[in-house]
Motif scaffolding. Structure first.
Motif, PDB file in Angstrom:
ATOM      1  N   TRP A 222      37.894 -21.739 102.907  1.00 31.63           N
ATOM      2  CA  TRP A 222      38.797 -20.590 102.139  1.00 31.63           C
ATOM      3  C   TRP A 222      38.586 -19.188 102.783  1.00 31.63           C
ATOM      4  O   TRP A 222      39.724 -18.483 103.133  1.00 31.63           O
ATOM      5  N   VAL A 223      37.778 -18.986 103.467  1.00 34.26           N
ATOM      6  CA  VAL A 223      37.612 -17.676 104.202  1.00 34.26           C
ATOM      7  C   VAL A 223      38.747 -17.890 105.480  1.00 34.26           C
ATOM      8  O   VAL A 223      39.209 -16.720 105.792  1.00 34.26           O
ATOM      9  N   ALA A 224      38.532 -18.868 106.128  1.00 34.89           N
ATOM     10  CA  ALA A 224      39.701 -18.945 107.137  1.00 34.89           C
ATOM     11  C   ALA A 224      41.102 -18.880 106.814  1.00 34.89           C
ATOM     12  O   ALA A 224      41.970 -18.283 107.416  1.00 34.89           O
ATOM     13  N   ILE A 225      41.280 -19.539 105.522  1.00 42.46           N
ATOM     14  CA  ILE A 225      42.653 -19.339 104.939  1.00 42.46           C
ATOM     15  C   ILE A 225      43.143 -17.933 104.376  1.00 42.46           C
ATOM     16  O   ILE A 225      44.132 -17.611 104.784  1.00 42.46           O
ATOM     17  N   ALA A 226      41.920 -17.403 103.842  1.00 42.15           N
ATOM     18  CA  ALA A 226      42.183 -16.027 103.679  1.00 42.15           C
ATOM     19  C   ALA A 226      42.541 -14.860 105.089  1.00 42.15           C
ATOM     20  O   ALA A 226      43.445 -14.256 104.736  1.00 42.15           O
ATOM     21  N   CYS A 227      41.759 -15.346 105.962  1.00 44.30           N
ATOM     22  CA  CYS A 227      41.952 -14.445 107.109  1.00 44.30           C
ATOM     23  C   CYS A 227      43.583 -14.894 107.787  1.00 44.30           C
ATOM     24  O   CYS A 227      44.321 -13.808 108.335  1.00 44.30           O
ATOM     25  N   HIS A 228      43.836 -15.929 107.674  1.00 42.65           N
ATOM     26  CA  HIS A 228      45.120 -16.326 108.281  1.00 42.65           C
ATOM     27  C   HIS A 228      46.386 -15.885 107.200  1.00 42.65           C
ATOM     28  O   HIS A 228      47.196 -15.403 107.702  1.00 42.65           O
ATOM     29  N   ALA A 229      46.173 -15.923 105.990  1.00 40.46           N
ATOM     30  CA  ALA A 229      47.048 -15.296 104.928  1.00 40.46           C
ATOM     31  C   ALA A 229      47.163 -13.765 105.232  1.00 40.46           C
ATOM     32  O   ALA A 229      48.234 -13.191 105.494  1.00 40.46           O
ATOM     33  N   CYS A 230      46.003 -13.322 105.310  1.00 39.18           N
ATOM     34  CA  CYS A 230      46.012 -11.595 105.395  1.00 39.18           C
ATOM     35  C   CYS A 230      46.698 -11.268 107.097  1.00 39.18           C
ATOM     36  O   CYS A 230      47.499 -10.566 107.095  1.00 39.18           O
ATOM     37  N   ASN A 231      46.703 -12.215 108.100  1.00 37.08           N
ATOM     38  CA  ASN A 231      47.413 -12.012 109.466  1.00 37.08           C
ATOM     39  C   ASN A 231      48.844 -12.021 109.111  1.00 37.08           C
ATOM     40  O   ASN A 231      49.480 -11.348 109.409  1.00 37.08           O
ATOM     41  N   ASN A 232      49.068 -13.090 108.373  1.00 34.07           N
ATOM     42  CA  ASN A 232      50.637 -13.307 108.124  1.00 34.07           C
ATOM     43  C   ASN A 232      51.166 -12.147 107.471  1.00 34.07           C
ATOM     44  O   ASN A 232      52.352 -11.994 107.439  1.00 34.07           O
ATOM     45  N   ALA A 233      50.532 -11.905 106.410  1.00 35.10           N
ATOM     46  CA  ALA A 233      50.857 -10.749 105.543  1.00 35.10           C
ATOM     47  C   ALA A 233      51.297  -9.747 106.295  1.00 35.10           C
ATOM     48  O   ALA A 233      52.074  -8.516 106.192  1.00 35.10           O
ATOM     49  N   LEU A 234      50.400  -9.120 107.235  1.00 35.01           N
ATOM     50  CA  LEU A 234      50.450  -8.035 107.915  1.00 35.01           C
ATOM     51  C   LEU A 234      51.673  -8.298 108.945  1.00 35.01           C
ATOM     52  O   LEU A 234      52.451  -7.125 109.223  1.00 35.01           O
ATOM     53  N   ALA A 235      51.628  -9.409 109.448  1.00 35.32           N
ATOM     54  CA  ALA A 235      53.006  -9.455 110.410  1.00 35.32           C
ATOM     55  C   ALA A 235      54.275  -9.312 109.549  1.00 35.32           C
ATOM     56  O   ALA A 235      55.190  -8.633 110.071  1.00 35.32           O
TER      57      ALA A 235
END
Length: 302
Positions: A222-235
């Motif tokens: 879940w933490v890895a997914i959250a990091c991935h989601a935040c990265n994509n959201a910023l992009a």
């Protein structure tokens, strides 16, 4: 004399990722799903005389392919009695996830910087190859699109992509290749394959390695997914704030790499030391246990 202990299965034999999962089968599933969806879409387009060469369809179709791939994996897990809960883990009860989320900004800066420099120098040698890489890049939503297209794009990029890609790469493939070759080669190989599936090979390979270490450190996908989601959201946010009313063509992006190489260098200088420190401090030893083994006792109590 053979003891009872000798007849018990070893840790290697008890690990379902030693025998029941095949990366080659995963690739065949992916290609098969893509082929079948492409054929169905072509038939529908021919019957109803629709135009399918639309960039707005790329994101939802890509998301559907990954969703179906994960559905097949979950079905295989159920048949083999492999616990998805042990693979995913729980959200950490301590605050170890806070620093992981703080890595999102330097990882994004590194991706931008390495991408700028990688494409700039590669374009000096073979601009046609760079154009071919950029042409297969999944487009980010741009300002000026319809509301429905924007929502679909956001769901595909910020929700579906992080969940499905982390489940496949950091969940299944990392465990499978760790069982086969060891945890260190598994991190490198799964991250490299993840990077090769994206246009920004260098940046996304490092991104994959960082997120894999986050997963190993916290034991929670879940933490890895959250990091991935935040990265994509910023992009996506940066793409929208750029003010472009239409996605840039590969040729325009090539010109941008030539003019913005200094910005890429600055991003690289600012982010690389932080990421190098994190990797050096959290690189696992050869015999490190993976989250599935650590989470299995807790998952079995549910």
């Amino acid at each position: 004399m053979v003891s009872l202990r000798d007849n018990l299965p070893s840790d290697r034999d008890r690990n379902p990722f030693n025998h029941h999962f095949s990366a080659r089968l995963l690739v065949l599933w992916f290609l098969g799903i893509s082929l079948v969806l492409g054929m169905i879409l072509g038939i529908v387009a021919q019957v109803f005389q629709l135009e399918i060469a639309d960039a707005s369809l790329i994101l939802p179709l890509n998301a559907l392919v990954w969703l179906l791939l994960c559905a097949l994996l979950l079905l295989q897990m159920r048949v083999l009695r492999v616990s998805p809960a042990a693979l995913v883990g729980r959200w950490p009860r301590d605050r170890s996830w806070v620093f992981s989320l703080l890595l999102v900004l330097p990882v994004l800066l590194f991706s931008v910087g390495s991408g700028q420099l990688f494409f700039y120098f590669l374009a000096q040698l073979n601009p046609d190859f760079v154009l071919s890489l950029l042409s297969r890049q999944v487009p980010l939503p741009a300002a000026g699109g319809s509301f429905v297209q924007g929502i679909v794009a956001l769901v595909a990029i910020v929700v579906v992509a992080p969940i499905t890609e982390e489940f496949v790469f950091r969940g299944v493939l990392l465990h499978r290749w760790a069982a086969k070759w060891g945890v260190q080669p598994a991190i490198v190989l799964s991250s490299l394959v993840f990077g090769l599936l994206h246009a920004n090979i260098v940046g996304l390979t490092i991104f994959g390695a960082i997120v894999a270490l986050v997963y190993l450190k916290t034991g929670s996908l879940w933490v890895a997914i959250a990091c991935h989601a935040c990265n994509n959201a910023l992009a996506v946010t940066f793409s929208l704030l750029s003010g472009s009313n239409a996605p840039a063509s590969p040729e325009q992006m090539l010109e941008q790499f030539a003019s913005d190489w200094l910005l890429g260098f600055v991003c690289l200088v600012l982010s690389a030391p932080w990421l190098a420190f994190f990797i050096a401090r959290n690189w696992p030893p050869k015999g490190a246990k993976l989250p599935y083994a650590l989470n299995a006792p807790f998952a079995s109590r549910r």
